[in-house]
Write an enzyme that holds these catalytic residues in place. Structure first.
Site, PDB file in Angstrom:
ATOM      1  N   GLU A 291      -7.475  -7.422  -1.556  1.00 56.85           N
ATOM      2  CA  GLU A 291      -7.519  -6.066  -1.022  1.00 56.85           C
ATOM      3  C   GLU A 291      -6.251  -5.738  -0.231  1.00 56.85           C
ATOM      4  O   GLU A 291      -5.865  -6.459   0.691  1.00 56.85           O
ATOM      5  CB  GLU A 291      -8.754  -5.918  -0.112  1.00 56.85           C
ATOM      6  CG  GLU A 291      -8.826  -4.630   0.679  1.00 56.85           C
ATOM      7  CD  GLU A 291      -9.089  -3.435  -0.200  1.00 56.85           C
ATOM      8  OE1 GLU A 291      -8.444  -2.387   0.024  1.00 56.85           O
ATOM      9  OE2 GLU A 291      -9.936  -3.525  -1.109  1.00 56.85           O
ATOM     10  N   THR A 331      -8.649   0.600  -5.063  1.00 57.55           N
ATOM     11  CA  THR A 331      -9.136  -0.610  -5.718  1.00 57.55           C
ATOM     12  C   THR A 331      -9.558  -0.333  -7.158  1.00 57.55           C
ATOM     13  O   THR A 331      -9.212  -1.088  -8.073  1.00 57.55           O
ATOM     14  CB  THR A 331     -10.324  -1.192  -4.928  1.00 57.55           C
ATOM     15  OG1 THR A 331      -9.878  -1.548  -3.617  1.00 57.55           O
ATOM     16  CG2 THR A 331     -10.888  -2.420  -5.623  1.00 57.55           C
ATOM     17  N   HIS A 463      -9.181  -5.026   5.072  1.00 59.66           N
ATOM     18  CA  HIS A 463      -9.586  -3.620   5.030  1.00 59.66           C
ATOM     19  C   HIS A 463     -10.092  -3.244   6.415  1.00 59.66           C
ATOM     20  O   HIS A 463     -10.710  -4.047   7.099  1.00 59.66           O
ATOM     21  CB  HIS A 463     -10.695  -3.440   3.975  1.00 59.66           C
ATOM     22  CG  HIS A 463     -10.982  -2.018   3.602  1.00 59.66           C
ATOM     23  ND1 HIS A 463     -11.474  -1.099   4.502  1.00 59.66           N
ATOM     24  CD2 HIS A 463     -10.849  -1.357   2.426  1.00 59.66           C
ATOM     25  CE1 HIS A 463     -11.630   0.059   3.896  1.00 59.66           C
ATOM     26  NE2 HIS A 463     -11.256  -0.070   2.631  1.00 59.66           N
ATOM     27  N   ASP A 515      -4.709  -5.431  -5.285  1.00 59.02           N
ATOM     28  CA  ASP A 515      -5.229  -4.259  -5.993  1.00 59.02           C
ATOM     29  C   ASP A 515      -4.345  -3.036  -5.766  1.00 59.02           C
ATOM     30  O   ASP A 515      -4.169  -2.200  -6.647  1.00 59.02           O
ATOM     31  CB  ASP A 515      -6.677  -3.971  -5.593  1.00 59.02           C
ATOM     32  CG  ASP A 515      -6.855  -3.713  -4.094  1.00 59.02           C
ATOM     33  OD1 ASP A 515      -5.908  -3.952  -3.313  1.00 59.02           O
ATOM     34  OD2 ASP A 515      -7.962  -3.282  -3.690  1.00 59.02           O
TER      35      ASP A 515
END
Length: 658
Positions: A291, A331, A463, A515
């Site tokens: 991520e 994503t 995140h 991503d």
């Protein structure tokens, strides 16, 4: 004249309009100051930004007025000031002001993450309320924010009452004719904005920040709600279909490629990677999609904070792609590019669109080679439609499993990450250490059954709210992005420390990639630097460490891996084996949900959804785009890739053909 536009019965409507315009101005001013270094300054740009914003604010508030205007027109004069009138009026005013403050507070949180007004991401977030509310609750002091909003609403009602707007609304003899005269301008403004004004008309500047600040957040939200899927042929420049397919086929053609149906509108071909000197390998493959890992976080890509020592070590020991780009900024866009090996589609990612199952994905290649295919996600995979997409394309699902597969017709094996397997969890799912432990556990099982496996692992720790288990690294949990990056790297290190002790490790290839970048905002149409991500292939048999400088993007990583493994396979992919390209032939596809770009040799062509096209020279040093005269050949090549990709999706050309 003012009394005719706002007669006494319309006093509270006037108060509401003034509150809306005042708060919207303050929000716009705050965003302007927030990113003052990024906006184009000067008196003309300042006035253009705020005057454009005022026009969109007037259009937005006109839609708010419609329900109340209908009430004012239909409610009989003799009942003015009755208890029914007062209850409806106060309740409506309270809800209207509450919506105003709630939306404007939400705009600040959205701007904090995306540096944009509301767009289709905000629309998507309405669907996934659990994750979003939890994320906001863990990232911001939600009780204080809610209390502040309610306090501001109460203060507004108090001031409006003290200024006599309620009394004036109740005690008057405004006639139906006077009300009609006052209401008509608002109805006309609403009709004009509904039929003739679109959100893109706020984009008057070459500076994206000025454009975004010029917009009205609520108007942008509903514009995105209507237009989160864009028809390529309707909104973008096109060329004749035959020309587009010919250009794409010429680019994909090679000595090792044979098109299965050369005369049709398709790109299905057989790729030969085996020869007398190459033996086909069938190792296990674990793909880790990290991520929000920007290339700028890695020491091996220029960072000096030593946040990623484990990933840097793996990069130095594997095949490391240093000139590699994410196709998008979300994503699901990365998943689309990786699994389908396709340039970004306008609007929503295919992961979230209709007809997104039964497609020819990389999983189909693994299936033909005898692999089990698994998708790991630390949260509930119903988020962003991931379970439906992966489950509907042949993957087993391993996730946190609060929800369900959205498409009941999909029959796939689903394994839950149980409570006793979780040491830490936040809004987005279990921490990276926990998901990696689950991968190891499932890999042990697959190895015991003697079948090769392909695992697609999607991490979540890097995140917002940037929380993770305490005591693992020297940066406290929840203190910011640097800590999340460092923990992400720590978890990778722990995963490999354990994996190296397993009997399946020597026969397992690891692919690691981001991503998308941590940031997506930029001044220009496309922010090239904020697409630059790391990618590496590790533990290949008989392959020496190397740095690959040929420009490439996410669609190329698995065609390159299949080449390294010596696989012959059918391909419906737009990606290429980067190691077989000359450096000057490298290219990358980058885009947002509206802008589609082709990057090649520091030249960028950008296609817009108003059938626009702009050609730039990108400066990697300062990340600026300098306008260039149009290169028609470059333009047609760019159009051909995106037009063919859209054609194949809309004409079911991406589906598995038996």
């Amino acid at each position: 004249m003012w009394s005719k536009i706002f007669p006494k019965r319309f006093a509270l409507l006037k108060a509401f309009v003034l509150i809306f315009l005042s708060i919207s101005f303050l929000v716009r001013l705050s965003l302007y100051i927030w990113d003052f270094k990024e906006v184009d300054q000067g008196i003309f740009n300042l006035l253009h930004t705020f005057l454009t914003g005022l026009l969109f604010d007037i259009g937005t508030v006109s839609f708010f007025t419609l329900p109340y205007l209908l009430y004012l027109l239909l409610f009989p004069t003799k009942w003015y000031g009755t208890i029914v009138d007062k209850v409806i009026t106060v309740l409506g005013f309270f809800l209207g002001v509450l919506i105003i403050y709630f939306s404007f507070f939400a705009e600040f949180t959205f701007w904090d993450e995306f540096h944009r007004r509301f767009n289709f991401i905000a629309v998507d977030y309405l669907i996934y309320t659990y994750e979003v509310v939890q994320n906001i609750n863990e990232s911001y002091p939600l009780p204080i924010l809610i209390s502040s909003i309610l306090a501001l609403v109460a203060l507004n009602i108090f001031l409006v009452h003290r200024l006599g707007y309620f009394r004036e609304t109740y005690h008057n003899t405004t006639t139906l004719g006077q009300k009609l005269f006052a209401a008509i301008p608002w109805f006309l403004i609403s009709v004009i904005f509904a039929l003739y004004v679109n959100n893109e008309q706020a984009e008057w500047s070459e500076n994206r920040y000025n454009n975004e600040i010029s917009k009205a957040g609520i108007y942008s939200f509903f514009a995105a709600f209507r237009n989160n899927e864009l028809s390529y042929t309707e909104f973008y420049k096109t060329i004749p279909e035959k020309v587009a397919f010919k250009k794409v086929k010429n680019a994909l053609a090679g000595s090792s490629n044979n098109f299965v149906h050369p005369q049709t509108n398709g790109i299905l071909r057989t790729i030969k990677n085996s020869d007398s000197a190459t033996t086909e390998q069938k190792p296990n493959v674990i793909f880790i999609c990290i991520e929000s890992l920007s290339g700028s976080f890695l020491n091996s890509m220029g960072n000096d904070q030593n946040l990623t020592p484990n990933i840097d070590a793996l990069a130095n020991e594997g095949v490391f792609f240093t000139n590699f780009y994410a196709t998008g900024t979300r994503t699901v866009r990365g998943m689309e590019a990786i699994t389908l090996s396709i340039p970004p589609t306008p609007g929503r990612s295919i992961v979230k669109r209709k007809n997104n199952t039964g497609l020819f994905t990389i999983g189909e290649v693994f299936k033909e080679k005898g692999y089990d295919r698994n998708f790991f996600y630390g949260g509930d995979g119903y988020f962003d439609n991931m379970n439906t997409f992966f489950g509907g394309n042949g993957f087993n699902i391993i996730d946190r499993g609060r929800g369900f597969l959205l498409d009941k017709s999909i029959k796939t094996k689903r394994t839950n990450i149980e409570d006793n397997e979780v040491t830490f969890e936040n809004a987005w799912g279990v921490c990276d250490t926990d998901i990696y432990n689950k991968v190891i556990k499932e890999s042990d099982k697959a190895h015991g059954m003697g079948r090769p496996f392909f695992d697609f692992v999607m991490t979540t720790s890097n995140h917002k709210p940037y929380t993770y288990p305490e005591g693992k690294i020297d940066i406290p949990s929840g203190s910011g992005r640097d800590g999340a990056v460092k923990y992400t790297d720590y978890a990778i290190g722990e995963f490999f420390r354990i994996a190296r002790t397993k009997p399946w490790f020597k026969n397992t290839v690891f692919v690691i990639m981001s991503d998308h970048c941590a940031n997506s905002a930029g001044r220009g149409e496309l922010d090239v630097k904020n697409h630059h991500i790391p990618a590496l292939i590790y533990n290949l048999r008989n392959e020496q460490p190397k740095k690959v400088v040929t420009m490439s993007s996410q669609i190329d990583i698995f065609p390159t891996l299949f080449g390294l493994l010596g696989w012959d396979y059918d391909s419906n992919f737009f990606g290429m084996d980067v190691l077989k390209l000359k450096p000057e032939d490298g290219r990358a596809f980058i885009g947002t949900y509206r802008k589609l770009g082709l990057l090649k040799d520091e030249h960028v062509m950008v296609l817009g959804d108003q059938q626009t096209s702009n050609f730039y020279k990108w400066n990697p040093v300062d990340n600026n785009l300098k306008g260039l005269p149009m290169d028609n050949d470059f333009l047609e090549n760019t159009i051909s890739w995106y037009q063919v990709a859209d054609y194949l999706y809309t004409h079911k050309g991406l589906e598995i053909k038996h």
